[in-house]
Design an enzyme around this catalytic site. Structure first.
Site, PDB file in Angstrom:
ATOM      1  CD  GLU A  44      -2.308   1.239   3.125  1.00  0.00           C
ATOM      2  OE1 GLU A  44      -3.177   2.012   2.907  1.00  0.00           O
ATOM      3  OE2 GLU A  44      -1.873   0.525   3.733  1.00  0.00           O
ATOM      4  CE  LYS A  49      -8.444   1.624   3.373  1.00  0.00           C
ATOM      5  NZ  LYS A  49      -7.548   2.244   4.350  1.00  0.00           N
ATOM      6  CB  CYS A  98      -5.135  -0.825   4.630  1.00  0.00           C
ATOM      7  SG  CYS A  98      -4.512  -0.295   6.394  1.00  0.00           S
TER       8      CYS A  98
END
Length: 525
Positions: A284, A346, A396
């Site tokens: 990430e 995300k 994440c």
């Protein structure tokens, strides 16, 4: 022994019971990775359940019951996510005392869910005149599970160290493809209730009946879990792909430091181009700049490598779409996509870290906090084609929300399209140092594999970079807090588990049925 334990629990004062709940809740941290002593999760909750089942002169008041449940939840969560202090103190610049206070405020608030469950249990038991058997096996497990369910979605959710995650190595893991981690929370509470029922019976004339029923419940659950572990829900799809998962081990205090930005760019440029593979993945935000700030030739050079080598690259970077529009994304490059990069944004954003929660914008403005907001393409996004496989990323802590991953797979299936055959998580846990956060996050990914019947790739900054295959087994992993490249062959899988098709509706149905059955049997057992 049961009689002795029952006698001890019934003789404890409220203060002693409160201290016992602090200890029992705190010990829960050892039921999760890396210790993995899953029986602690059942035993500790059984102690709380046993205290709440006390009746007659030994029974606690509703207020006392609420505080006992709150103490249990508070110690459980504080021990389980204590590594948050590292991020706040070491990297957030907050004094240690204030960091601990912030942790306490967070876990104290989240523990209200468990306290509310105890309140509802006490109220229903009096209102419906519930027997100990109905309370322990039908009502109590449902209320505890509702408390954990609220932690998944209320205020965007913080479902770390849900009780179900402790069971990736236990017989209950067999139920994960059917009812998911929330279902495992319910089964965990049901087992705890069965044990508590034995303790609450003590030497009463109900002891024999309670012992038989509790024994049957435990045997059915464990036997069912073992049997379900033998069921194959998904099948191999296409040919395996060769993957290279990059772990740069860039320290968090250096990652966004102006003096080290070029070091990170050079590091991942070299790691990405070191050797070809079917799929090469960075962690990430491995590139610590907005796309608009990158050197003009940086991404084109990566794309040229992808085109010439036949490799597919997935690169973690914050994408700038102009103005105030940003997204925490992965960009994919390969021959199949040409000059039009694949992109995944995300969608489950972190409050205050990635977006301003509704009602708090005034606070951000008043404090003059220089905070922007990330945008997203929404929860349903396409997977990336890699050879004959479809790789579906999450970023994440998005992989804490198994129902959202299942919903993406279900949307593909419902549209008549091929479903993703490989899951991928890219993360950066450098915020939390060398703590339990790393093995706990790996355990969470293992649960996603159990639920979906698909392998999971993990590319992380400091760990745990790993490959997990159906069944939840970790077959390859880099040591944490080291720089390295994990190379492996990964086989994709197709097929639909019951959990993908039903999501959390399966366990919700079980909970509703339990409450209805409890109401019907409230005065008969």
């Amino acid at each position: 022994m049961i009689k002795t334990l029952a006698g001890v629990l019934s003789a404890l004062s409220w203060r002693s019971s409160f201290l016992l709940m602090l200890v029992a809740g705190g010990l829960n941290v050892f039921s999760f990775a890396p210790v993995n002593c899953w029986p602690l999760q059942i035993i500790s909750l059984a102690l709380l359940s046993g205290l709440l089942l006390r009746d007659g002169n030994a029974a606690f008041t509703r207020k006392q019951a609420v505080w006992l449940a709150w103490a249990y939840g508070f110690a459980w969560l504080t021990a389980g996510v204590g590594w948050l202090v590292i991020a706040m103190t070491v990297y957030g610049g907050l004094p240690g005392l204030l960091s601990v206070l912030a942790l306490i405020l967070l876990t104290a608030a989240l523990s209200i869910y468990m306290a509310a469950a105890a309140y509802a249990l006490h109220w229903l038991r009096q209102r419906w005149q519930l027997s100990a058997l109905v309370t322990a096996l039908l009502i109590m497990p449902t209320l505890w599970t509702v408390a954990e369910w609220l932690r998944i979605w209320l205020l965007t959710g913080f479902p770390w160290v849900l009780s179900g995650y402790a069971h990736t190595n236990s017989p209950l893991a067999g139920f994960a493809p059917v009812i998911g981690v929330l279902g495992l929370c319910w089964l965990n509470a049901l087992l705890a209730g069965a044990i508590a029922l034995l303790c609450s019976a003590g030497s009463s004339h109900y002891a024999s009946r309670y012992a038989k029923v509790s024994g049957i419940v435990c045997m059915v659950i464990f036997a069912g879990g073992w049997a379900l572990q033998e069921v194959v829900w998904t099948r191999q799809q296409g040919q395996p792909i060769q993957v290279r998962l990059l772990q740069g081990n860039v320290q968090q205090d250096m990652k966004f430091d102006q003096d080290h930005l070029n070091d990170s760019l050079s590091l991942y440029h070299d790691m990405l181009l070191a050797a070809p593979a079917d799929l090469i993945v960075t962690p990430e935000t491995a590139l610590p700049m907005l796309t608009s700030q990158l050197p003009p030739d940086y991404l084109p050079l990566l794309n040229n490598f992808a085109q010439s080598s036949g490799s597919a690259l997935l690169v973690g970077v914050a994408v700038h779409d102009g103005g105030d529009k940003y997204s925490n994304s992965v960009l994919g490059m390969s021959r199949q996509y040409g000059n039009q990069a694949y992109r995944y944004d995300k969608h489950h954003l972190v409050p205050f870290g990635e977006f301003i929660p509704p009602g708090f914008r005034w606070f951000v403005k008043a404090m003059a906090i220089p905070m922007g907001e990330f945008s997203t393409a929404g929860p349903i996004q396409p997977a990336m084609k890699v050879g004959g496989q479809l790789v579906m990323p999450n970023i994440c802590y998005e992989d804490l929300f198994g129902e959202e991953i299942a919903a993406q797979l279900l949307s593909q299936y419902a549209a008549g399209e091929p479903t993703a055959s490989i899951l991928l998580n890219v993360s950066n846990l450098a915020w939390y140092g060398d703590s339990f956060a790393i093995p706990q996050h790996l355990q969470i990914s293992r649960m996603r594999v159990l639920e979906t019947g698909r392998p999971m790739l993990r590319a992380t900054n400091t760990g745990a970079t790993a490959v997990i295959i159906p069944g939840g087994k970790v077959v390859a992993q880099l040591p944490a807090n080291t720089k390295g490249v994990l190379t492996a062959k990964v086989q994709g899988y197709q097929g639909m588990t019951p959990y993908i098709l039903l999501g959390n509706w399966g366990v919700i149905g079980l909970m509703v049925l339990s409450v209805l059955l409890g109401f019907v049997l409230r005065r008969k057992m």
